[in-house]
Write a protein that holds these residues in place. Structure first.
Motif, PDB file in Angstrom:
ATOM      1  N   ARG A  66       3.751  -6.219 -12.717  1.00 13.08           N
ATOM      2  CA  ARG A  66       4.062  -6.563 -11.321  1.00 13.08           C
ATOM      3  C   ARG A  66       2.986  -6.031 -10.390  1.00 13.08           C
ATOM      4  NH1 ARG A  66       3.866  -5.919  -6.379  1.00 13.08           N
ATOM      5  NH2 ARG A  66       5.629  -5.837  -5.021  1.00 13.08           N
ATOM      6  N   HIS A  67       2.634  -4.749 -10.534  1.00 17.33           N
ATOM      7  CA  HIS A  67       1.532  -4.187  -9.766  1.00 17.33           C
ATOM      8  C   HIS A  67       1.093  -2.868 -10.391  1.00 17.33           C
ATOM      9  CE1 HIS A  67       4.503  -1.539  -7.769  1.00 17.33           C
ATOM     10  NE2 HIS A  67       3.466  -0.795  -7.409  1.00 17.33           N
ATOM     11  N   ILE A  68      -0.070  -2.405  -9.972  1.00 18.10           N
ATOM     12  CA  ILE A  68      -0.579  -1.104 -10.387  1.00 18.10           C
ATOM     13  C   ILE A  68      -0.790  -0.284  -9.129  1.00 18.10           C
ATOM     14  CG2 ILE A  68      -2.496   0.153 -11.439  1.00 18.10           C
ATOM     15  CD1 ILE A  68      -2.953  -2.282 -13.225  1.00 18.10           C
ATOM     16  N   CYS A  69      -0.298   0.948  -9.153  1.00 17.13           N
ATOM     17  CA  CYS A  69      -0.475   1.857  -8.029  1.00 17.13           C
ATOM     18  C   CYS A  69      -1.461   2.935  -8.422  1.00 17.13           C
ATOM     19  CB  CYS A  69       0.862   2.492  -7.641  1.00 17.13           C
ATOM     20  SG  CYS A  69       0.709   3.670  -6.279  1.00 17.13           S
ATOM     21  N   PHE A  70      -2.509   3.101  -7.608  1.00 15.01           N
ATOM     22  CA  PHE A  70      -3.509   4.132  -7.822  1.00 15.01           C
ATOM     23  C   PHE A  70      -3.210   5.311  -6.899  1.00 15.01           C
ATOM     24  CE2 PHE A  70      -5.644   0.163  -8.906  1.00 15.01           C
ATOM     25  CZ  PHE A  70      -6.121   0.462 -10.173  1.00 15.01           C
ATOM     26  N   HIS A  71      -3.373   6.529  -7.442  1.00 16.50           N
ATOM     27  CA  HIS A  71      -3.189   7.744  -6.640  1.00 16.50           C
ATOM     28  C   HIS A  71      -4.289   7.867  -5.592  1.00 16.50           C
ATOM     29  CE1 HIS A  71       0.003   9.817  -8.769  1.00 16.50           C
ATOM     30  NE2 HIS A  71      -0.577   9.520  -9.901  1.00 16.50           N
ATOM     31  N   ALA A  72      -3.915   8.232  -4.403  1.00 22.91           N
ATOM     32  CA  ALA A  72      -4.869   8.640  -3.368  1.00 22.91           C
ATOM     33  C   ALA A  72      -4.702  10.148  -3.211  1.00 22.91           C
ATOM     34  CB  ALA A  72      -4.577   7.941  -2.048  1.00 22.91           C
ATOM     35  N   ILE A  73      -5.798  10.862  -3.030  1.00 26.25           N
ATOM     36  CA  ILE A  73      -5.704  12.321  -2.930  1.00 26.25           C
ATOM     37  C   ILE A  73      -5.384  12.799  -1.518  1.00 26.25           C
ATOM     38  CG2 ILE A  73      -7.178  12.716  -4.934  1.00 26.25           C
ATOM     39  CD1 ILE A  73      -9.449  13.384  -2.923  1.00 26.25           C
ATOM     40  N   SER A  74      -5.357  11.860  -0.559  1.00 21.78           N
ATOM     41  CA  SER A  74      -5.013  12.219   0.819  1.00 21.78           C
ATOM     42  C   SER A  74      -4.639  10.950   1.578  1.00 21.78           C
ATOM     43  CB  SER A  74      -6.193  12.895   1.516  1.00 21.78           C
ATOM     44  OG  SER A  74      -7.222  11.949   1.742  1.00 21.78           O
ATOM     45  N   GLY A 105       6.487  11.874   2.655  1.00 20.43           N
ATOM     46  CA  GLY A 105       5.031  11.839   2.709  1.00 20.43           C
ATOM     47  C   GLY A 105       4.390  10.651   2.027  1.00 20.43           C
ATOM     48  N   TYR A 106       5.188   9.772   1.407  1.00 20.01           N
ATOM     49  CA  TYR A 106       4.656   8.600   0.703  1.00 20.01           C
ATOM     50  C   TYR A 106       3.958   7.694   1.710  1.00 20.01           C
ATOM     51  CZ  TYR A 106       4.707   5.078  -3.057  1.00 20.01           C
ATOM     52  OH  TYR A 106       4.371   4.183  -4.050  1.00 20.01           O
ATOM     53  N   TYR A 107       2.668   7.434   1.505  1.00 18.86           N
ATOM     54  CA  TYR A 107       1.844   6.657   2.430  1.00 18.86           C
ATOM     55  C   TYR A 107       1.045   5.658   1.610  1.00 18.86           C
ATOM     56  CZ  TYR A 107      -1.342   5.883   6.396  1.00 18.86           C
ATOM     57  OH  TYR A 107      -2.073   5.348   7.426  1.00 18.86           O
ATOM     58  N   THR A 108       1.157   4.379   1.929  1.00 21.17           N
ATOM     59  CA  THR A 108       0.676   3.353   1.017  1.00 21.17           C
ATOM     60  C   THR A 108       0.029   2.163   1.705  1.00 21.17           C
ATOM     61  OG1 THR A 108       1.346   1.930  -0.821  1.00 21.17           O
ATOM     62  CG2 THR A 108       2.921   2.175   0.958  1.00 21.17           C
ATOM     63  N   VAL A 109      -0.798   1.468   0.961  1.00 19.47           N
ATOM     64  CA  VAL A 109      -1.311   0.156   1.341  1.00 19.47           C
ATOM     65  C   VAL A 109      -1.221  -0.718   0.085  1.00 19.47           C
ATOM     66  CG1 VAL A 109      -3.750   0.756   0.880  1.00 19.47           C
ATOM     67  CG2 VAL A 109      -3.207  -1.116   2.433  1.00 19.47           C
ATOM     68  N   ASP A 110      -0.712  -1.938   0.251  1.00 22.19           N
ATOM     69  CA  ASP A 110      -0.560  -2.896  -0.848  1.00 22.19           C
ATOM     70  C   ASP A 110      -1.394  -4.134  -0.542  1.00 22.19           C
ATOM     71  OD1 ASP A 110       1.898  -1.205  -0.611  1.00 22.19           O
ATOM     72  OD2 ASP A 110       2.439  -2.263  -2.437  1.00 22.19           O
ATOM     73  N   VAL A 121      -2.511   1.483  -3.293  1.00 19.44           N
ATOM     74  CA  VAL A 121      -3.138   2.798  -3.251  1.00 19.44           C
ATOM     75  C   VAL A 121      -2.213   3.649  -2.395  1.00 19.44           C
ATOM     76  CG1 VAL A 121      -5.119   4.150  -2.479  1.00 19.44           C
ATOM     77  CG2 VAL A 121      -5.485   1.911  -3.537  1.00 19.44           C
ATOM     78  N   ALA A 122      -1.691   4.730  -2.978  1.00 19.56           N
ATOM     79  CA  ALA A 122      -0.666   5.514  -2.302  1.00 19.56           C
ATOM     80  C   ALA A 122      -0.923   7.011  -2.421  1.00 19.56           C
ATOM     81  CB  ALA A 122       0.712   5.198  -2.860  1.00 19.56           C
ATOM     82  N   TYR A 123      -0.708   7.685  -1.323  1.00 18.52           N
ATOM     83  CA  TYR A 123      -0.685   9.148  -1.282  1.00 18.52           C
ATOM     84  C   TYR A 123       0.783   9.526  -1.442  1.00 18.52           C
ATOM     85  CZ  TYR A 123      -0.980  13.896   0.556  1.00 18.52           C
ATOM     86  OH  TYR A 123      -0.898  15.252   0.727  1.00 18.52           O
ATOM     87  N   THR A 124       1.101  10.272  -2.498  1.00 17.40           N
ATOM     88  CA  THR A 124       2.493  10.578  -2.820  1.00 17.40           C
ATOM     89  C   THR A 124       2.655  12.076  -3.109  1.00 17.40           C
ATOM     90  OG1 THR A 124       2.134  10.103  -5.175  1.00 17.40           O
ATOM     91  CG2 THR A 124       2.843   8.271  -3.786  1.00 17.40           C
ATOM     92  N   PRO A 125       2.515  12.912  -2.079  1.00 20.57           N
ATOM     93  CA  PRO A 125       2.489  14.357  -2.324  1.00 20.57           C
ATOM     94  C   PRO A 125       3.787  14.939  -2.868  1.00 20.57           C
ATOM     95  CG  PRO A 125       2.746  13.939   0.009  1.00 20.57           C
ATOM     96  CD  PRO A 125       2.478  12.607  -0.655  1.00 20.57           C
ATOM     97  N   ASN A 126       4.891  14.264  -2.684  1.00 19.22           N
ATOM     98  CA  ASN A 126       6.183  14.804  -3.129  1.00 19.22           C
ATOM     99  C   ASN A 126       6.883  13.954  -4.170  1.00 19.22           C
ATOM    100  OD1 ASN A 126       6.251  17.146  -1.303  1.00 19.22           O
ATOM    101  ND2 ASN A 126       6.233  15.555   0.271  1.00 19.22           N
ATOM    102  N   ALA A 127       6.185  12.952  -4.711  1.00 15.78           N
ATOM    103  CA  ALA A 127       6.791  12.109  -5.735  1.00 15.78           C
ATOM    104  C   ALA A 127       6.835  12.872  -7.048  1.00 15.78           C
ATOM    105  CB  ALA A 127       6.000  10.825  -5.898  1.00 15.78           C
ATOM    106  N   ARG A 128       7.893  12.673  -7.779  1.00  9.51           N
ATOM    107  CA  ARG A 128       8.029  13.276  -9.105  1.00  9.51           C
ATOM    108  C   ARG A 128       7.554  12.245 -10.117  1.00  9.51           C
ATOM    109  NH1 ARG A 128      13.929  16.025  -8.722  1.00  9.51           N
ATOM    110  NH2 ARG A 128      13.314  17.748  -7.374  1.00  9.51           N
ATOM    111  N   LEU A 129       6.569  12.651 -10.911  1.00  7.14           N
ATOM    112  CA  LEU A 129       6.045  11.758 -11.943  1.00  7.14           C
ATOM    113  C   LEU A 129       6.593  12.130 -13.294  1.00  7.14           C
ATOM    114  CD1 LEU A 129       2.339  11.548 -10.778  1.00  7.14           C
ATOM    115  CD2 LEU A 129       4.178   9.955 -10.326  1.00  7.14           C
TER     116      LEU A 129
END
Length: 129
Positions: A66-74, A105-110, A121-129
């Motif tokens: 469906r999609h791929i999300c890449f980590h952003a460091i900020s 804190g989840y901040y994204t662009v699709d 591309v998403a900044y996800t500082p509090n997401a549990r992986l």
């Protein structure tokens, strides 16, 4: 000797309609998010590899991801990607925007790449992986 490998994704192969266009697109996107070129058609973040293979336009295969999300460091990385996408006249889906219902804190662009693949591309500082 300690095994350098851990469970996870080894690589992702993209079948694309135009290899040159895809490599040019990702060759500009990936450095923005900390990835680098391994060779003419492959990129890595140091833990995973993505590579591209051109397939005939009339090639049909099974449904894909469906999609791929890449980590952003900020959050600034997300903003830089969004600015670059606008300069490319990319097919924007949403963002950048905050998605607190995913995690604080989840901040994204699709957006879509030149083949129509949905990427995030998403900044996800509090997401549990």
């Amino acid at each position: 000797m300690k095994n350098p490998y851990v469970p996870g994704i080894n690589h992702i192969e993209f079948w694309v309609k135009n290899l040159e266009e895809s490599v040019r697109f990702y060759g500009e996107l990936f450095p923005l998010i900390g990835w680098y070129a391994l060779n003419e058609t492959s990129f890595s973040c140091g833990q995973h590899e993505i590579y591209f293979k051109e397939m005939p336009v009339d090639f049909h295969d099974s449904l894909g991801v469906r999609h791929i999300c890449f980590h952003a460091i900020s959050p600034e990385v997300v903003d830089a990607v969004e600015a670059w996408l606008r300069r490319q006249n990319a097919d924007m889906i949403r963002g950048p925007l905050e998605m607190p219902h995913y995690s604080t804190g989840y901040y994204t662009v699709d957006f879509r790449d030149p083949n129509g693949f949905v990427l995030e591309v998403a900044y996800t500082p509090n997401a549990r992986l």
